[in-house]
Design a protein around this motif. Structure first.
Motif, PDB file in Angstrom:
ATOM      1  N   ASN A 326     -35.637  13.421  21.729  1.00 29.70           N
ATOM      2  CA  ASN A 326     -36.484  14.247  22.595  1.00 29.70           C
ATOM      3  C   ASN A 326     -35.845  14.314  23.985  1.00 29.70           C
ATOM      4  O   ASN A 326     -36.440  13.931  24.984  1.00 29.70           O
ATOM      5  CB  ASN A 326     -37.902  13.650  22.668  1.00 29.70           C
ATOM      6  N   THR A 327     -34.597  14.797  24.010  1.00 31.65           N
ATOM      7  CA  THR A 327     -33.824  14.856  25.250  1.00 31.65           C
ATOM      8  C   THR A 327     -33.095  16.192  25.345  1.00 31.65           C
ATOM      9  O   THR A 327     -33.128  16.991  24.414  1.00 31.65           O
ATOM     10  CB  THR A 327     -32.777  13.722  25.302  1.00 31.65           C
ATOM     11  N   ARG A 328     -32.411  16.401  26.465  1.00 29.17           N
ATOM     12  CA  ARG A 328     -31.535  17.564  26.600  1.00 29.17           C
ATOM     13  C   ARG A 328     -30.324  17.187  27.444  1.00 29.17           C
ATOM     14  O   ARG A 328     -30.350  16.219  28.220  1.00 29.17           O
ATOM     15  CB  ARG A 328     -32.268  18.764  27.216  1.00 29.17           C
ATOM     16  N   GLU A 331     -25.537  20.008  31.617  1.00 29.18           N
ATOM     17  CA  GLU A 331     -24.099  20.114  31.844  1.00 29.18           C
ATOM     18  C   GLU A 331     -23.768  20.188  33.328  1.00 29.18           C
ATOM     19  O   GLU A 331     -22.801  19.581  33.798  1.00 29.18           O
ATOM     20  CB  GLU A 331     -23.559  21.351  31.125  1.00 29.18           C
ATOM     21  N   ALA A 332     -24.574  20.925  34.079  1.00 22.08           N
ATOM     22  CA  ALA A 332     -24.288  21.110  35.503  1.00 22.08           C
ATOM     23  C   ALA A 332     -24.329  19.798  36.279  1.00 22.08           C
ATOM     24  O   ALA A 332     -23.484  19.531  37.129  1.00 22.08           O
ATOM     25  CB  ALA A 332     -25.275  22.115  36.099  1.00 22.08           C
ATOM     26  N   LYS A 333     -25.315  18.961  35.978  1.00 20.62           N
ATOM     27  CA  LYS A 333     -25.478  17.702  36.705  1.00 20.62           C
ATOM     28  C   LYS A 333     -24.870  16.514  35.966  1.00 20.62           C
ATOM     29  O   LYS A 333     -24.898  15.399  36.470  1.00 20.62           O
ATOM     30  CB  LYS A 333     -26.963  17.436  36.962  1.00 20.62           C
ATOM     31  N   GLN A 334     -24.354  16.790  34.765  1.00 20.44           N
ATOM     32  CA  GLN A 334     -23.778  15.728  33.947  1.00 20.44           C
ATOM     33  C   GLN A 334     -24.771  14.579  33.770  1.00 20.44           C
ATOM     34  O   GLN A 334     -24.488  13.403  34.018  1.00 20.44           O
ATOM     35  CB  GLN A 334     -22.477  15.214  34.567  1.00 20.44           C
ATOM     36  N   GLU A 335     -25.962  14.969  33.299  1.00 27.18           N
ATOM     37  CA  GLU A 335     -27.028  14.001  33.081  1.00 27.18           C
ATOM     38  C   GLU A 335     -27.695  14.257  31.735  1.00 27.18           C
ATOM     39  O   GLU A 335     -27.707  15.389  31.236  1.00 27.18           O
ATOM     40  CB  GLU A 335     -28.097  14.091  34.185  1.00 27.18           C
ATOM     41  N   ILE A 336     -28.243  13.198  31.169  1.00 27.77           N
ATOM     42  CA  ILE A 336     -29.111  13.313  29.994  1.00 27.77           C
ATOM     43  C   ILE A 336     -30.544  13.265  30.486  1.00 27.77           C
ATOM     44  O   ILE A 336     -30.946  12.305  31.166  1.00 27.77           O
ATOM     45  CB  ILE A 336     -28.845  12.184  28.983  1.00 27.77           C
ATOM     46  N   VAL A 337     -31.310  14.290  30.178  1.00 27.43           N
ATOM     47  CA  VAL A 337     -32.702  14.376  30.622  1.00 27.43           C
ATOM     48  C   VAL A 337     -33.610  13.900  29.500  1.00 27.43           C
ATOM     49  O   VAL A 337     -33.614  14.477  28.405  1.00 27.43           O
ATOM     50  CB  VAL A 337     -33.071  15.813  31.025  1.00 27.43           C
ATOM     51  N   GLN A 338     -34.350  12.836  29.762  1.00 24.52           N
ATOM     52  CA  GLN A 338     -35.283  12.289  28.778  1.00 24.52           C
ATOM     53  C   GLN A 338     -36.671  12.888  29.016  1.00 24.52           C
ATOM     54  O   GLN A 338     -37.256  12.729  30.091  1.00 24.52           O
ATOM     55  CB  GLN A 338     -35.358  10.773  28.897  1.00 24.52           C
ATOM     56  N   TYR A 339     -37.196  13.579  28.022  1.00 24.92           N
ATOM     57  CA  TYR A 339     -38.553  14.111  28.144  1.00 24.92           C
ATOM     58  C   TYR A 339     -39.557  13.004  27.852  1.00 24.92           C
ATOM     59  O   TYR A 339     -39.443  12.308  26.837  1.00 24.92           O
ATOM     60  CB  TYR A 339     -38.779  15.247  27.136  1.00 24.92           C
ATOM     61  N   GLY A 416     -31.234  23.790  24.566  1.00 23.09           N
ATOM     62  CA  GLY A 416     -31.942  22.863  25.434  1.00 23.09           C
ATOM     63  C   GLY A 416     -32.667  21.759  24.702  1.00 23.09           C
ATOM     64  O   GLY A 416     -33.371  20.962  25.317  1.00 23.09           O
ATOM     65  N   GLU A 417     -32.497  21.693  23.370  1.00 30.45           N
ATOM     66  CA  GLU A 417     -33.149  20.652  22.582  1.00 30.45           C
ATOM     67  C   GLU A 417     -32.109  19.819  21.850  1.00 30.45           C
ATOM     68  O   GLU A 417     -31.007  20.293  21.562  1.00 30.45           O
ATOM     69  CB  GLU A 417     -34.132  21.271  21.586  1.00 30.45           C
ATOM     70  N   ALA A 418     -32.469  18.579  21.551  1.00 29.89           N
ATOM     71  CA  ALA A 418     -31.529  17.661  20.910  1.00 29.89           C
ATOM     72  C   ALA A 418     -31.622  17.673  19.396  1.00 29.89           C
ATOM     73  O   ALA A 418     -30.702  17.217  18.723  1.00 29.89           O
ATOM     74  CB  ALA A 418     -31.762  16.237  21.418  1.00 29.89           C
TER      75      ALA A 418
END
Length: 480
Positions: A326-328, A331-339, A416-418
């Motif tokens: 449940n992440t995305r 690329e721009a910020k070079q981050e893994i976003v955890q929902y 935008g989905e994993a």
């Protein structure tokens, strides 16, 4: 002194920064008197078909665009002749019978507002039904909640307003019966279905209130009352393919609207995210038995329960132990976003192509609430009324290919989905059961995931836990 003036209505941004929309149909004509918030047109964005309510009460003076025309956001599409105060504080945007288009428009009470509005509740409205909203709602936009950033702007739910098109599920309290020679009473989705199936609505007897023709009436007329969608929808065709002229060897159909957007999104996903697909075939007989018990229980009377309902609930439970799905990837910020919430996407075949509307905050719902939300989602999608806000901000998706008799596949991730889960058909098959061979109900699960975000072990364990719950629903108690 009261006078009339000309007010232009420019095509609004219907959500998520869309730059253009196609005029599908006008619901009014020049000379018609319209009320505030009355539906005046249907437009197709890159994501959905949307009904436009009128921002003014007055008379339609001009329609600037024809159906089938693609219009840029901000371009005038219709002009209204409205009552106004000659020489009033609005700067006189028009004297009797006309006025300058660039003069500031006077804001009327309860004027319809457009555009994305964020809630400050920490939880977005579950169903965004319309783009209509009081002007005051869009005038003051609250700051987003710091604890949660939801990428999907949510439109406020509008109050019910008068409209010339009555929804198929609405109550026709004052609608008189049709008179001989009058066009059969039906809704736009029903007329679209009839056109796809080649059905003359004049030959169909309506079973709805006051003779309204429903989708079931059309399907029953052609002997297909159990079809989930129109036959062309099952083939994934976004619009009826015109019959070829005699002697023609090719037929060309423009790629636009939902089909164009879907194609671009799928190509981007396929060539951006490294896809991995895993398969698991399981005995779901206990789940199907549970489904039968729930349908027969008093607590679920009147609710529509399907295998998708229980699988969706199992997915939401499994995600608690496997949050990497449940992440995305940013690329721009070079981050893994955890929902820290789940907006559950459900792939739906519609007359205009594949869409993936999502249920906001599905992880906070009970099974009853989830059942209701799924029913609303599918009914709205099939009617072509899904709002753009409902198509954005998903965090993980499910596609039910089993309804087409397919056992397994390699679904492409929604951008935008994993992860995305495909449900295969439930089939009775010989299966090992308690050290013997028995006829059991079997299903194959296909899980595709972004290998940048989800390792093979993580994806496998998620799929294993999901299969365990569907093979033995009691296992859900150990995973909550």
């Amino acid at each position: 002194m009261s006078a009339t003036m000309i007010k232009e209505f420019r095509l609004p941004d219907l959500g998520e920064g869309l730059t253009e929309s196609e005029i599908v149909a006008w619901k009014v004509a020049v000379g018609d008197t319209v009320a505030l918030n009355q539906i005046i047109a249907e437009v197709e964005t890159a994501k959905a078909v949307v009904e436009l309510p009128s921002p003014f009460a007055g008379v339609v003076a001009a329609l600037h665009e024809q159906p089938g025309t693609v219009v840029e956001v901000g371009k005038p599409i219709v002009s209204f002749e409205v009552e106004g105060d000659d020489g009033g504080p609005d700067g006189g945007s028009g004297t009797a019978g006309g006025g300058g288009a660039d003069a500031p428009a006077k804001r009327e009470p309860n004027l319809v507002g457009y555009g994305a509005v964020l809630e400050n509740s920490g939880r977005p409205a579950r169903r965004a039904r319309s783009f209509a909203a009081p002007a005051a709602a869009s005038a003051t936009m609250p700051a987003p909640v710091a604890e949660r950033v939801d990428t999907a702007p949510v439109l406020p739910v509008a109050e019910p307003v008068a409209a010339p098109v009555v929804p198929e599920t609405g109550r026709l309290e004052t609608l008189p019966a049709a008179h001989p020679g009058e066009r059969p009473r039906s809704t736009p989705p029903v007329r679209k279905l009839a056109k796809d199936l080649g059905v003359d609505l004049a030959l169909v007897t309506g079973t709805g209130e006051f003779g309204l023709i429903t989708r079931d009436d059309v399907r029953n007329f052609v002997g297909g009352g159990d079809l989930p969608v129109a036959p062309r929808d099952l083939a994934g065709v976004s619009a009826p393919v015109p019959a070829p002229a005699q002697g023609e060897r090719e037929t060309r159909t423009p790629i636009k609207g939902v089909r164009k957007f879907t194609a671009a999104a799928m190509v981007s996903s396929a060539f951006t995210a490294p896809h991995v697909t895993e398969f698991l075939t399981i005995d779901v007989t206990p789940t199907m038995e549970l489904l039968a018990k729930l349908k027969a229980s008093r607590a679920f009377a009147g609710y529509k329960l399907t295998p998708l309902t229980l699988v969706s609930k199992a997915v939401l439970i499994a995600l608690k132990n496997h949050p990497t799905l449940n992440t995305r990837w940013d690329e721009a910020k070079q981050e893994i976003v955890q929902y820290n919430y789940v907006n559950l996407g459900i792939a739906a075949a519609t007359p205009r192509g594949l869409t993936v509307p999502n249920i906001k905050d599905a992880d906070r719902m009970s099974l009853l609430e989830l059942s209701t939300a799924l029913t609303e989602l599918t009914d709205t999608a099939r009617a072509g009324k899904t709002a753009p806000a409902e198509l954005s901000g998903g965090t993980i998706s499910i596609t039910n290919i089993g309804v087409f008799g397919i056992d397994a596949g390699t679904p492409i991730l929604n951008p935008g989905e994993a992860a995305i889960l495909a449900l295969g058909a439930v089939r009775k098959m010989p299966w090992e059961y308690q050290d013997e061979v028995a006829l059991r109900q079997v299903m194959t699960l296909s899980l595709s995931f972004d290998h940048r975000l989800v390792d093979g072990e993580q994806g496998s364990r998620f799929l294993q836990d999901l299969g365990a719950m569907l093979s033995d629903p009691g296992m859900a108690l150990a995973m909550v």
